[in-house]
Design an enzyme around this catalytic site. Structure first.
Site, PDB file in Angstrom:
ATOM      1  N   GLU A 141     -28.540 106.295 -10.918  1.00 43.56           N
ATOM      2  CA  GLU A 141     -29.762 107.060 -11.237  1.00 43.56           C
ATOM      3  C   GLU A 141     -31.011 106.185 -11.112  1.00 43.56           C
ATOM      4  O   GLU A 141     -32.065 106.647 -10.654  1.00 43.56           O
ATOM      5  CB  GLU A 141     -29.638 107.662 -12.637  1.00 43.56           C
ATOM      6  CG  GLU A 141     -28.558 108.744 -12.672  1.00 43.56           C
ATOM      7  CD  GLU A 141     -28.231 109.232 -14.073  1.00 43.56           C
ATOM      8  OE1 GLU A 141     -28.141 110.439 -14.266  1.00 43.56           O
ATOM      9  OE2 GLU A 141     -28.053 108.396 -14.988  1.00 43.56           O
TER      10      GLU A 141
ATOM     11  N   GLY B 294     -26.018 105.465 -14.803  1.00 46.50           N
ATOM     12  CA  GLY B 294     -27.444 105.143 -14.898  1.00 46.50           C
ATOM     13  C   GLY B 294     -27.882 104.176 -13.803  1.00 46.50           C
ATOM     14  O   GLY B 294     -29.049 104.169 -13.411  1.00 46.50           O
TER      15      GLY B 294
ATOM     16  N   ALA C 208     -25.415 102.910 -17.885  1.00 44.43           N
ATOM     17  CA  ALA C 208     -25.947 102.633 -19.224  1.00 44.43           C
ATOM     18  C   ALA C 208     -24.871 101.879 -19.996  1.00 44.43           C
ATOM     19  O   ALA C 208     -23.683 101.940 -19.657  1.00 44.43           O
ATOM     20  CB  ALA C 208     -26.311 103.931 -19.918  1.00 44.43           C
TER      21      ALA C 208
ATOM     22  N   GLU D 218     -19.777 109.425 -15.250  1.00 42.52           N
ATOM     23  CA  GLU D 218     -19.920 109.780 -16.668  1.00 42.52           C
ATOM     24  C   GLU D 218     -18.852 110.776 -17.126  1.00 42.52           C
ATOM     25  O   GLU D 218     -18.422 110.765 -18.276  1.00 42.52           O
ATOM     26  CB  GLU D 218     -21.316 110.384 -16.932  1.00 42.52           C
ATOM     27  CG  GLU D 218     -22.470 109.395 -16.809  1.00 42.52           C
ATOM     28  CD  GLU D 218     -23.060 109.328 -15.398  1.00 42.52           C
ATOM     29  OE1 GLU D 218     -22.366 109.692 -14.426  1.00 42.52           O
ATOM     30  OE2 GLU D 218     -24.220 108.894 -15.282  1.00 42.52           O
TER      31      GLU D 218
HETATM   32  N1  DAK Z   1     -21.385  99.469 -20.201  1.00 48.53           N
HETATM   33  C1  DAK Z   1     -20.993  98.374 -20.903  1.00 48.53           C
HETATM   34  N2  DAK Z   1     -20.242  97.385 -20.388  1.00 48.53           N
HETATM   35  C2  DAK Z   1     -19.842  97.509 -19.126  1.00 48.53           C
HETATM   36  C3  DAK Z   1     -20.190  98.621 -18.324  1.00 48.53           C
HETATM   37  C4  DAK Z   1     -21.014  99.634 -18.910  1.00 48.53           C
HETATM   38  N3  DAK Z   1     -21.460 100.701 -18.221  1.00 48.53           N
HETATM   39  N4  DAK Z   1     -19.656  98.460 -17.118  1.00 48.53           N
HETATM   40  C5  DAK Z   1     -18.978  97.292 -17.153  1.00 48.53           C
HETATM   41  N5  DAK Z   1     -19.105  96.704 -18.360  1.00 48.53           N
HETATM   42  C6  DAK Z   1     -18.527  95.436 -18.819  1.00 48.53           C
HETATM   43  C7  DAK Z   1     -17.041  95.585 -19.084  1.00 48.53           C
HETATM   44  O1  DAK Z   1     -16.826  96.118 -20.363  1.00 48.53           O
HETATM   45  C8  DAK Z   1     -16.609  94.145 -18.962  1.00 48.53           C
HETATM   46  O2  DAK Z   1     -16.947  93.473 -20.150  1.00 48.53           O
HETATM   47  P1  DAK Z   1     -15.884  92.506 -20.887  1.00 48.53           P
HETATM   48  O3  DAK Z   1     -14.686  93.358 -21.118  1.00 48.53           O
HETATM   49  O4  DAK Z   1     -15.656  91.407 -19.871  1.00 48.53           O
HETATM   50  O5  DAK Z   1     -16.598  92.075 -22.120  1.00 48.53           O
HETATM   51  C9  DAK Z   1     -17.491  93.605 -17.850  1.00 48.53           C
HETATM   52  O6  DAK Z   1     -18.620  94.477 -17.783  1.00 48.53           O
HETATM   53  C10 DAK Z   1     -16.825  93.587 -16.509  1.00 48.53           C
HETATM   54  O7  DAK Z   1     -16.303  94.884 -16.269  1.00 48.53           O
HETATM   55  P2  DAK Z   1     -14.773  95.152 -15.826  1.00 48.53           P
HETATM   56  O8  DAK Z   1     -13.890  94.100 -16.371  1.00 48.53           O
HETATM   57  O9  DAK Z   1     -14.489  96.553 -16.148  1.00 48.53           O
HETATM   58  O10 DAK Z   1     -14.922  94.913 -14.235  1.00 48.53           O
HETATM   59  P3  DAK Z   1     -14.075  95.597 -13.085  1.00 48.53           P
HETATM   60  O11 DAK Z   1     -14.504  94.911 -11.833  1.00 48.53           O
HETATM   61  O12 DAK Z   1     -12.618  95.641 -13.417  1.00 48.53           O
HETATM   62  O13 DAK Z   1     -14.552  97.131 -13.047  1.00 48.53           O
HETATM   63  C11 DAK Z   1     -16.242  98.884 -13.021  1.00 48.53           C
HETATM   64  C12 DAK Z   1     -15.863  97.425 -12.667  1.00 48.53           C
HETATM   65  C13 DAK Z   1     -17.713  99.052 -12.722  1.00 48.53           C
HETATM   66  C14 DAK Z   1     -15.431  99.838 -12.124  1.00 48.53           C
HETATM   67  C15 DAK Z   1     -15.914  99.156 -14.507  1.00 48.53           C
HETATM   68  O14 DAK Z   1     -16.508  98.144 -15.277  1.00 48.53           O
HETATM   69  C16 DAK Z   1     -16.426 100.476 -14.974  1.00 48.53           C
HETATM   70  O15 DAK Z   1     -15.836 101.517 -14.717  1.00 48.53           O
HETATM   71  N6  DAK Z   1     -17.554 100.441 -15.705  1.00 48.53           N
HETATM   72  C17 DAK Z   1     -18.125 101.634 -16.325  1.00 48.53           C
HETATM   73  C18 DAK Z   1     -18.801 102.492 -15.293  1.00 48.53           C
HETATM   74  C19 DAK Z   1     -19.349 103.746 -15.942  1.00 48.53           C
HETATM   75  O16 DAK Z   1     -18.623 104.570 -16.494  1.00 48.53           O
HETATM   76  N7  DAK Z   1     -20.663 103.913 -15.841  1.00 48.53           N
HETATM   77  C20 DAK Z   1     -21.361 105.071 -16.394  1.00 48.53           C
HETATM   78  C21 DAK Z   1     -21.745 104.773 -17.820  1.00 48.53           C
HETATM   79  S1  DAK Z   1     -22.560 106.135 -18.614  1.00 48.53           S
HETATM   80  C22 DAK Z   1     -29.760 108.158 -20.348  1.00 48.53           C
HETATM   81  C23 DAK Z   1     -29.924 107.347 -19.236  1.00 48.53           C
HETATM   82  C24 DAK Z   1     -28.801 106.933 -18.536  1.00 48.53           C
HETATM   83  C25 DAK Z   1     -27.548 107.293 -18.960  1.00 48.53           C
HETATM   84  C26 DAK Z   1     -27.394 108.074 -20.080  1.00 48.53           C
HETATM   85  C27 DAK Z   1     -28.507 108.530 -20.773  1.00 48.53           C
HETATM   86  N8  DAK Z   1     -30.892 108.637 -21.080  1.00 48.53           N
HETATM   87  C28 DAK Z   1     -32.241 108.302 -20.538  1.00 48.53           C
HETATM   88  C29 DAK Z   1     -30.743 109.227 -22.312  1.00 48.53           C
HETATM   89  C30 DAK Z   1     -26.400 106.799 -18.218  1.00 48.53           C
HETATM   90  C31 DAK Z   1     -25.134 106.869 -18.671  1.00 48.53           C
HETATM   91  C32 DAK Z   1     -24.135 106.061 -17.995  1.00 48.53           C
HETATM   92  O17 DAK Z   1     -24.419 105.332 -17.058  1.00 48.53           O
END
Ligand code: DAK
Length: 259
Positions: free
Chosen positions: A113, A110, A67, A133
């Site tokens: 998921e 997400g 997400a 998360e």
């Molecule tokens: N959200 C927003 N931006 C994201 C992102 C994300 N989840 N993942 C990556 N990006 C963006 C980065 O901010 C970056 O943007 P800029 O800085 O260039 O503007 C760009 O994508 C490239 O990412 P990185 O520079 O970080 O790229 P790397 O190759 O170095 O790293 C990575 C890739 C995937 C390991 C890293 O980006 C990362 O850790 N990303 C976050 C992964 C994460 O924590 N995902 C879980 C998020 S929480 C719900 C439904 C679903 C959910 C919740 C509620 N309901 C129905 C209520 C789900 C929640 C989640 O998924």
């Protein structure tokens, strides 16, 4: 309206539609608009008689990295409640046609998921699955603790959810999370191959079979068996059942019409 964050091919192949998530700079982070567009596109394809199977992909680098953290970061619990993001996820759960996720690169949070919400997952060797998360102070909220646990069992699910560690495509395959792993240049082709195999079968039987398998997660064995039996009987009301069985007896290929 043309979606901003999706590329849709209604007939990528005969009877097979393709939706590609398209927010490449953000690794296909699932913001509210993207999820709404996805829900609407899936609903439209679910109603489209020409479509029998839907392939959902991202791009080579990311299926979806979760997400959109930027969009969620400042939210309060009441914002989350009022936005009711779950309604889009619930609507996707109700899609009757088979959904095949074609995953390459990151399928996180997400994104993982969403892949698990699909009926089958074809992955490239570069795919990485995870529920990270916990590392940003929350926990999975769209089925991660439930679908992952049912797919891979408690030990691995607990480790992934509590540490946020990613698993490779190979590990995901060995754990039973995904259907197959292929070289990156073949992951879409393989997803389409699988889709085409299903698309030539009776669309009615396929939908009812999908519904019945999913029922196994929500019911006792007896309730599930009862549900299966009703769908089995019901298919004898279809022309496809007559055609399928007659074709077998006549030693020819069946032509299914979905009637
Ligand atoms: N959200 C927003 N931006 C994201 C992102 C994300 N989840 N993942 C990556 N990006 C963006 C980065 O901010 C970056 O943007 P800029 O800085 O260039 O503007 C760009 O994508 C490239 O990412 P990185 O520079 O970080 O790229 P790397 O190759 O170095 O790293 C990575 C890739 C995937 C390991 C890293 O980006 C990362 O850790 N990303 C976050 C992964 C994460 O924590 N995902 C879980 C998020 S929480 C719900 C439904 C679903 C959910 C919740 C509620 N309901 C129905 C209520 C789900 C929640 C989640 O998924």
């Amino acid at each position: 309206m043309t979606p901003e964050f999706l590329i849709i091919h209604q007939q990528a192949q005969p009877h097979v539609a393709h939706i590609a998530l398209n927010r490449p700079k953000e690794l296909n982070a699932l913001n509210l608009q993207l999820m709404t567009e996805l829900r609407d596109a899936l609903r439209a394809l679910d109603e489209d008689e020409q479509v029998r199977v839907i392939v959902l992909s991202g791009n080579e680098k990311a299926f979806a990295a979760g997400a959109d953290i930027r969009q969620m970061a400042g939210r309060t619990a009441m914002d989350m409640y009022n936005v009711d993001q779950f309604s889009t996820w619930d609507a996707i759960k109700k899609i009757k046609k088979p959904l095949i996720a074609a995953v390459s690169g990151f399928a996180l949070g997400g994104g993982c998921e969403l892949a698990m919400l699909c009926d089958m997952i074809v992955a490239s060797e570069t795919a990485k699955f995870g529920q990270p998360e916990i590392k940003i102070g929350v926990m999975p909220g769209a089925g991660g603790t439930q679908r992952l646990t049912r797919a891979v069992g408690k030990a691995l699910a607990m480790e992934m959810v509590l540490t946020g560690k990613f698993i490779t495509a190979d590990e995901a395959w060995k754990a039973g999370l995904i259907n197959r792993v292929v070289p990156v240049e073949l992951y879409l082709e393989e997803a389409f191959r699988l889709a085409a195999e299903i698309a030539q079968l009776s669309p009615l039987a396929v939908k009812m079979a999908k519904e019945s398998v999913l029922r196994a997660f929500d019911s006792t064995l007896d309730e599930g068996l009862h549900f299966e039996r009703k769908n089995f009987y019901l298919l004898f009301a279809s022309e496809d059942q007559k055609e399928g069985m007659q074709a077998f007896l006549e030693k020819r290929a069946p032509v299914f019409t979905g009637k």
